[in-house]
Design a protein around this motif. Structure first.
Motif, PDB file in Angstrom:
ATOM      1  N   LEU A 193      -0.563  -1.234   9.248  1.00  0.00           N
ATOM      2  CA  LEU A 193      -0.114  -2.473   8.606  1.00  0.00           C
ATOM      3  C   LEU A 193      -1.107  -2.923   7.537  1.00  0.00           C
ATOM      4  N   VAL A 194      -2.392  -2.881   7.862  1.00  0.00           N
ATOM      5  CA  VAL A 194      -3.418  -3.296   6.909  1.00  0.00           C
ATOM      6  C   VAL A 194      -3.421  -2.388   5.686  1.00  0.00           C
ATOM      7  N   ASN A 195      -3.266  -1.092   5.903  1.00  0.00           N
ATOM      8  CA  ASN A 195      -3.234  -0.176   4.757  1.00  0.00           C
ATOM      9  C   ASN A 195      -2.012  -0.396   3.895  1.00  0.00           C
ATOM     10  N   TYR A 196      -0.898  -0.802   4.520  1.00  0.00           N
ATOM     11  CA  TYR A 196       0.267  -1.145   3.703  1.00  0.00           C
ATOM     12  C   TYR A 196      -0.015  -2.392   2.867  1.00  0.00           C
ATOM     13  N   LEU A 197      -0.728  -3.369   3.432  1.00  0.00           N
ATOM     14  CA  LEU A 197      -1.110  -4.553   2.666  1.00  0.00           C
ATOM     15  C   LEU A 197      -2.022  -4.162   1.505  1.00  0.00           C
ATOM     16  N   VAL A 198      -2.914  -3.201   1.746  1.00  0.00           N
ATOM     17  CA  VAL A 198      -3.773  -2.694   0.670  1.00  0.00           C
ATOM     18  C   VAL A 198      -2.923  -2.011  -0.398  1.00  0.00           C
ATOM     19  N   TYR A 199      -1.948  -1.238   0.041  1.00  0.00           N
ATOM     20  CA  TYR A 199      -1.047  -0.556  -0.896  1.00  0.00           C
ATOM     21  C   TYR A 199      -0.278  -1.569  -1.745  1.00  0.00           C
ATOM     22  N   MET A 200       0.213  -2.644  -1.123  1.00  0.00           N
ATOM     23  CA  MET A 200       0.960  -3.657  -1.869  1.00  0.00           C
ATOM     24  C   MET A 200       0.099  -4.288  -2.958  1.00  0.00           C
ATOM     25  N   GLY A 201      -1.177  -4.477  -2.679  1.00  0.00           N
ATOM     26  CA  GLY A 201      -2.064  -5.092  -3.661  1.00  0.00           C
ATOM     27  C   GLY A 201      -2.231  -4.244  -4.906  1.00  0.00           C
ATOM     28  N   GLU A 202      -2.121  -2.938  -4.769  1.00  0.00           N
ATOM     29  CA  GLU A 202      -2.226  -2.026  -5.915  1.00  0.00           C
ATOM     30  C   GLU A 202      -1.512  -0.723  -5.579  1.00  0.00           C
ATOM     31  N   PRO A 203      -0.189  -0.685  -5.760  1.00  0.00           N
ATOM     32  CA  PRO A 203       0.578   0.512  -5.395  1.00  0.00           C
ATOM     33  C   PRO A 203       0.145   1.775  -6.132  1.00  0.00           C
ATOM     34  N   ALA A 204      -0.416   1.622  -7.319  1.00  0.00           N
ATOM     35  CA  ALA A 204      -0.792   2.785  -8.129  1.00  0.00           C
ATOM     36  C   ALA A 204      -2.236   3.214  -7.896  1.00  0.00           C
ATOM     37  N   LYS A 205      -2.898   2.685  -6.865  1.00  0.00           N
ATOM     38  CA  LYS A 205      -4.323   2.961  -6.668  1.00  0.00           C
ATOM     39  C   LYS A 205      -4.608   4.448  -6.473  1.00  0.00           C
ATOM     40  N   VAL A 206      -3.856   5.103  -5.597  1.00  0.00           N
ATOM     41  CA  VAL A 206      -4.103   6.520  -5.327  1.00  0.00           C
ATOM     42  C   VAL A 206      -3.867   7.358  -6.579  1.00  0.00           C
ATOM     43  N   LYS A 207      -2.775   7.065  -7.287  1.00  0.00           N
ATOM     44  CA  LYS A 207      -2.483   7.816  -8.514  1.00  0.00           C
ATOM     45  C   LYS A 207      -3.546   7.537  -9.577  1.00  0.00           C
ATOM     46  N   ARG A 208      -4.003   6.281  -9.647  1.00  0.00           N
ATOM     47  CA  ARG A 208      -5.048   5.934 -10.610  1.00  0.00           C
ATOM     48  C   ARG A 208      -6.327   6.713 -10.332  1.00  0.00           C
TER      49      ARG A 208
ATOM     50  N   MET B 257       5.979  -7.383  -4.793  1.00  0.00           N
ATOM     51  CA  MET B 257       6.391  -6.068  -4.294  1.00  0.00           C
ATOM     52  C   MET B 257       7.912  -6.019  -4.194  1.00  0.00           C
ATOM     53  N   ARG B 258       8.519  -5.042  -4.850  1.00  0.00           N
ATOM     54  CA  ARG B 258       9.973  -4.874  -4.783  1.00  0.00           C
ATOM     55  C   ARG B 258      10.310  -3.752  -3.803  1.00  0.00           C
ATOM     56  N   TYR B 259      11.446  -3.899  -3.155  1.00  0.00           N
ATOM     57  CA  TYR B 259      11.837  -2.923  -2.137  1.00  0.00           C
ATOM     58  C   TYR B 259      11.949  -1.507  -2.709  1.00  0.00           C
ATOM     59  N   ASN B 260      12.411  -1.392  -3.949  1.00  0.00           N
ATOM     60  CA  ASN B 260      12.603  -0.050  -4.504  1.00  0.00           C
ATOM     61  C   ASN B 260      11.275   0.673  -4.740  1.00  0.00           C
ATOM     62  N   ARG B 261      10.168  -0.064  -4.747  1.00  0.00           N
ATOM     63  CA  ARG B 261       8.861   0.577  -4.908  1.00  0.00           C
ATOM     64  C   ARG B 261       8.499   1.398  -3.661  1.00  0.00           C
ATOM     65  N   LEU B 262       9.155   1.091  -2.544  1.00  0.00           N
ATOM     66  CA  LEU B 262       8.897   1.844  -1.310  1.00  0.00           C
ATOM     67  C   LEU B 262       9.401   3.281  -1.395  1.00  0.00           C
ATOM     68  N   GLN B 263      10.206   3.576  -2.398  1.00  0.00           N
ATOM     69  CA  GLN B 263      10.650   4.954  -2.599  1.00  0.00           C
ATOM     70  C   GLN B 263       9.468   5.855  -2.965  1.00  0.00           C
ATOM     71  N   ASP B 264       8.406   5.261  -3.512  1.00  0.00           N
ATOM     72  CA  ASP B 264       7.205   6.034  -3.832  1.00  0.00           C
ATOM     73  C   ASP B 264       6.524   6.553  -2.563  1.00  0.00           C
ATOM     74  N   LEU B 265       6.866   5.951  -1.415  1.00  0.00           N
ATOM     75  CA  LEU B 265       6.293   6.379  -0.137  1.00  0.00           C
ATOM     76  C   LEU B 265       7.138   7.443   0.541  1.00  0.00           C
TER      77      LEU B 265
ATOM     78  N   ARG C 155      -3.535   7.701   1.678  1.00  0.00           N
ATOM     79  CA  ARG C 155      -3.008   9.004   1.256  1.00  0.00           C
ATOM     80  C   ARG C 155      -2.069   9.611   2.304  1.00  0.00           C
ATOM     81  N   ASP C 156      -1.696   8.805   3.291  1.00  0.00           N
ATOM     82  CA  ASP C 156      -0.784   9.248   4.348  1.00  0.00           C
ATOM     83  C   ASP C 156       0.540   8.484   4.205  1.00  0.00           C
ATOM     84  N   PRO C 157       1.531   9.046   3.517  1.00  0.00           N
ATOM     85  CA  PRO C 157       2.786   8.318   3.266  1.00  0.00           C
ATOM     86  C   PRO C 157       3.529   7.940   4.539  1.00  0.00           C
ATOM     87  N   VAL C 158       3.485   8.790   5.569  1.00  0.00           N
ATOM     88  CA  VAL C 158       4.173   8.476   6.827  1.00  0.00           C
ATOM     89  C   VAL C 158       3.544   7.252   7.480  1.00  0.00           C
ATOM     90  N   SER C 159       2.226   7.186   7.452  1.00  0.00           N
ATOM     91  CA  SER C 159       1.528   6.029   8.005  1.00  0.00           C
ATOM     92  C   SER C 159       1.880   4.765   7.228  1.00  0.00           C
TER      93      SER C 159
END
Length: 260
Positions: free
Chosen positions: A214-229, A63-71, A38-42
């Motif tokens: 880095l690990v949390n970014y790997l978690v984010y890549m596995g399910e980018p919509a997790k927080v919103k879900r 993972m597509r680069y444009n998905r990083l705009q969600d961060l 839940r920390d976009p800067v991190s």
């Protein structure tokens, strides 16, 4: 798409199976990874570390680069700081290294990391990336406390520094002989993110933070919509509890009023 995910999971499982075995047998304690989803800067810093240190060997094709705009990153920021192996922002995060070269250099093709966090867990990755140590008997010069004889070199060594193993002499009751058991690691030479602490030792707090991101970014890549879900799920539960349940209760009372 589903078949590709299954292939990536299978590849990751094969590449990292020794660590899972050690963890399940209780041979290695897995440290808990901080939850920074839940920390976009991190997460932005984690994406930067991934692009700078991981993409040269590992890809993330889901993972597509444009998905990083969600961060919170702009298209210009993504192109300037993260896109080293792609031309268009809509492209997936492809590996820079050829698969054949990776197999020749490391003995196996480095797996795609799109869903590695879902396959192995954040705690597992967090511990693994912090337990590399010098081992001159290995082809890369590195070994890992939780992944014995790992083929991957310590790509973050400049940030962490060099750790050396600490052995303990233990007597084998079956053979009666004394054996050397690796029990822990000691930071011998500090890196860019480790410094001398007040007690004269080395403080790895900053490096641990970088690995956690880095690990949390790997978690984010596995399910980018997790927080919103999860947010939607909480909203639905609140709706059911405070709106639908009272309405249903009063409707039931109204319906059965004339019956009784």
């Amino acid at each position: 798409m589903k078949s590709n995910i299954k292939k990536w999971l299978a590849a990751a499982s094969l590449a990292l199976a020794p660590l899972a075995a050690l963890a399940s047998e209780g041979g290695v304690h897995l440290d808990r990874a901080p939850n920074l989803l839940r920390d976009p800067v991190s997460l932005q810093r984690g994406a930067q570390t991934f692009a700078n240190y991981c993409l040269s060997c590992h890809g993330a094709l889901s993972m597509r680069y444009n998905r990083l705009q969600d961060l919170g990153l702009s298209e210009a920021q993504i192109k300037a700081n993260l896109m080293f192996a792609a031309d268009k922002i809509g492209e997936p995060m492809r590996v820079s290294m050829a698969a054949a070269d990776g197999k020749a250099w490391f003995g196996a093709t480095p797996p795609d990391l799109s869903v590695i966090a879902r396959a192995r867990g954040a705690d597992w990755l967090y511990t693994y990336l912090r337990t590399f140590y010098r081992d001159d008997s290995r082809p890369t010069g590195w070994n890992n406390l939780v992944f014995d004889k790992v083929g991957m070199p310590h790509v973050l060594w400049e940030l962490q520094g060099q750790q050396v193993p600490v052995y303990e002499t233990v007597k084998n009751h079956e053979t009666g002989k004394e054996e050397q058991h690796l029990t822990s690691l000691k930071l011998e030479k500090p890196g860019l993110l480790t410094r001398v602490a007040d007690d004269g030792g080395f403080d790895q707090t900053e490096y641990n933070t970088r690995v956690a991101e880095l690990v949390n970014y790997l978690v984010y890549m596995g399910e980018p919509a997790k927080v919103k879900r999860e947010q939607i799920g909480y909203a639905v539960l609140l709706f059911l509890l405070f709106i639908l349940v009272p309405i249903s209760y009063f409707l039931k009372k109204e319906y059965w009023r004339d019956v009784h």
